[in-house]
Design a protein around this motif. Structure first.
Motif, short mmCIF file in Angstrom:
data_model
loop_
_atom_site.label_atom_id
_atom_site.label_comp_id
_atom_site.label_asym_id
_atom_site.label_seq_id
_atom_site.Cartn_x
_atom_site.Cartn_y
_atom_site.Cartn_z
N ILE A 120 6.31 3.05 2.95
CA ILE A 120 5.71 1.79 2.50
C ILE A 120 5.66 0.79 3.65
O ILE A 120 4.66 0.08 3.83
CB ILE A 120 6.52 1.22 1.31
N GLY A 121 6.73 0.73 4.44
CA GLY A 121 6.75 -0.19 5.58
C GLY A 121 5.67 0.13 6.59
O GLY A 121 5.01 -0.77 7.12
N MET A 122 5.45 1.42 6.87
CA MET A 122 4.40 1.81 7.81
C MET A 122 3.02 1.46 7.28
O MET A 122 2.16 0.96 8.03
CB MET A 122 4.50 3.31 8.10
N LEU A 123 2.77 1.72 5.99
CA LEU A 123 1.46 1.40 5.42
C LEU A 123 1.18 -0.10 5.48
O LEU A 123 0.07 -0.52 5.83
CB LEU A 123 1.40 1.90 3.96
N ILE A 124 2.17 -0.91 5.14
CA ILE A 124 1.97 -2.37 5.18
C ILE A 124 1.76 -2.83 6.61
O ILE A 124 0.91 -3.69 6.89
CB ILE A 124 3.15 -3.09 4.52
N ALA A 125 2.53 -2.28 7.55
CA ALA A 125 2.37 -2.67 8.96
C ALA A 125 0.98 -2.32 9.48
O ALA A 125 0.36 -3.10 10.22
CB ALA A 125 3.44 -2.00 9.81
N LEU A 126 0.46 -1.15 9.10
CA LEU A 126 -0.89 -0.78 9.52
C LEU A 126 -1.95 -1.67 8.88
O LEU A 126 -2.94 -2.04 9.52
CB LEU A 126 -1.15 0.69 9.16
N LEU A 127 -1.74 -2.04 7.61
CA LEU A 127 -2.69 -2.92 6.94
C LEU A 127 -2.69 -4.31 7.56
O LEU A 127 -3.74 -4.97 7.61
CB LEU A 127 -2.36 -3.01 5.45
N LEU A 128 -1.54 -4.77 8.04
CA LEU A 128 -1.46 -6.09 8.66
C LEU A 128 -2.30 -6.17 9.93
O LEU A 128 -2.68 -7.28 10.34
CB LEU A 128 0.00 -6.45 8.97
N GLN A 129 -2.57 -5.02 10.56
CA GLN A 129 -3.39 -5.03 11.76
C GLN A 129 -4.87 -5.24 11.44
O GLN A 129 -5.66 -5.53 12.34
CB GLN A 129 -3.22 -3.70 12.52
N LYS A 130 -5.24 -5.11 10.16
CA LYS A 130 -6.65 -5.18 9.77
C LYS A 130 -7.03 -6.51 9.13
O LYS A 130 -8.22 -6.75 8.91
CB LYS A 130 -6.97 -4.05 8.78
N VAL A 131 -6.04 -7.35 8.81
CA VAL A 131 -6.34 -8.60 8.11
C VAL A 131 -6.47 -9.74 9.11
O VAL A 131 -6.12 -9.61 10.29
CB VAL A 131 -5.24 -8.92 7.07
N SER A 132 -6.96 -10.86 8.62
CA SER A 132 -7.14 -12.02 9.49
C SER A 132 -5.80 -12.66 9.81
O SER A 132 -4.77 -12.35 9.20
CB SER A 132 -8.06 -13.04 8.80
N GLY A 133 -5.83 -13.60 10.73
CA GLY A 133 -4.60 -14.20 11.22
C GLY A 133 -3.85 -14.99 10.18
O GLY A 133 -2.62 -14.88 10.05
#
Length: 330
Positions: A120-133
């Protein structure tokens, strides 16, 4: 004056070349400087090491001492002297089938919590790279707030969420078609109750994993990922062959810390079960506590705690071995 004398007078003196022998320019001595710089880290660490020895040294020595003695209520109040029994406490514990059930339950609980936390932590961390600031900032604020919440407060909230009479979770599930969960007691059985406690542990551990992995993802060269995409690699192959190897040292560190923390879970189980965990809820930490303070057998409680420490040292040894392998490859 002859021509030879004129030539000799105009020739500048040559500088002697350094040699491996005794002649030449002597090398600059930097030994004292190196010695001083090598001692500086130890001098800076000395206060911290001294505090650790004072805070952890005596309890650890006392724990080892009690595990090899017969120490109960009579010895605690001074009616009898502590008696050395050698390895009898360990023999009694290792020969008890309930202890091995607790060990297996603890390993399964910790493994499940670590796996779900890391995924879950890896998935959220990867998703954070795709969202705006600004979205990333809001999510990080929520993660830090979750991580900073006291364990007792979080446990009390989860206890209310999964309450059989007033729990919000049962009410939400009951709104699904064909689902009736009103009045369901999640703690009527050990597996369901431990699943709720595992969810609580994961909820509290994910923020640290997300923040750490997000920092690690910033160190992944974008050029490598772009080159892999140009070669026809999909998102999964880019993650597996480019991102994952770079994050491996961080993942090993996080997984090891998570194993240590999840095998040491105590307040979540203790508070969730109102201070008296049933046999099917016992983990190594609560089992050691019960043997010491419920049965008043402090020696066996200490022996169980010492065995837990030795088990965790095995995890740390695996961690150190993996880190050394990574260092050799680099």
């Amino acid at each position: 004056m002859s021509a030879a004398d004129t030539t000799t007078a105009k020739t500048p003196p040559t500088r002697p070349a350094p040699s491996s022998g005794g002649g030449g320019v002597p090398p600059v001595k930097t030994r004292d400087k190196k010695s001083g710089s090598a001692a500086t880290p130890w001098a800076l660490l000395a206060p911290c090491l001294l505090i650790l020895v004072l805070v952890l040294g005596y309890p650890l020595v006392r724990l080892v001492t009690l595990s090899f003695q017969k120490f109960g209520q009579a010895q605690l109040w001074g009616f009898q002297d502590a008696e050395s029994v050698g390895f009898d406490n360990f023999s009694a514990i290792l020969g008890d089938s309930q202890f091995w059930q607790v060990v297996a339950r603890t390993i399964v609980f910790a493994a499940g919590a670590v796996i779900f936390t890391m995924v879950i932590g890896m998935l959220i961390a990867l998703l954070l790279q795709k969202v705006s600031g600004w979205v990333k900032m809001l999510i990080n604020i929520a993660l830090v707030a979750t991580w900073g919440m006291p364990i007792i407060v979080a446990t009390t909230v989860f206890k209310w969420l999964f309450d059989s009479d007033y729990g919000v979770f049962n009410a939400l599930l009951s709104k699904l078609p064909g689902v009736e969960m009103v009045g369901h007691n999640w703690f009527a059985s050990g597996p369901q109750g431990l699943a709720v406690i595992m969810l609580l542990v994961i909820w509290g551990a994910v923020p640290f994993v997300v923040i750490t992995l997000s920092a690690g993802l910033t160190q992944v060269p974008k050029e490598l990922e772009e080159a892999a995409r140009l070669d026809g690699s999909g998102a999964w192959k880019v993650f597996r062959y480019v991102t994952l190897p770079i994050l491996k040292p961080i993942i090993v560190m996080l997984a090891t810390l998570s194993v240590i923390w999840d095998m040491g879970v105590f307040p979540q189980v203790f508070v969730m079960r109102n201070g008296h965990p049933e046999d099917e809820f016992q983990l190594l930490t609560t089992y050691s506590y019960d043997r010491a303070f419920q049965v008043n057998d402090y020696s066996q409680g200490s022996a169980i705690a010492l065995l837990t420490v030795l088990l965790l040292l095995g995890v740390v040894a695996v961690y150190m071995r993996q880190m050394l392998k990574i260092g050799e490859v680099e």
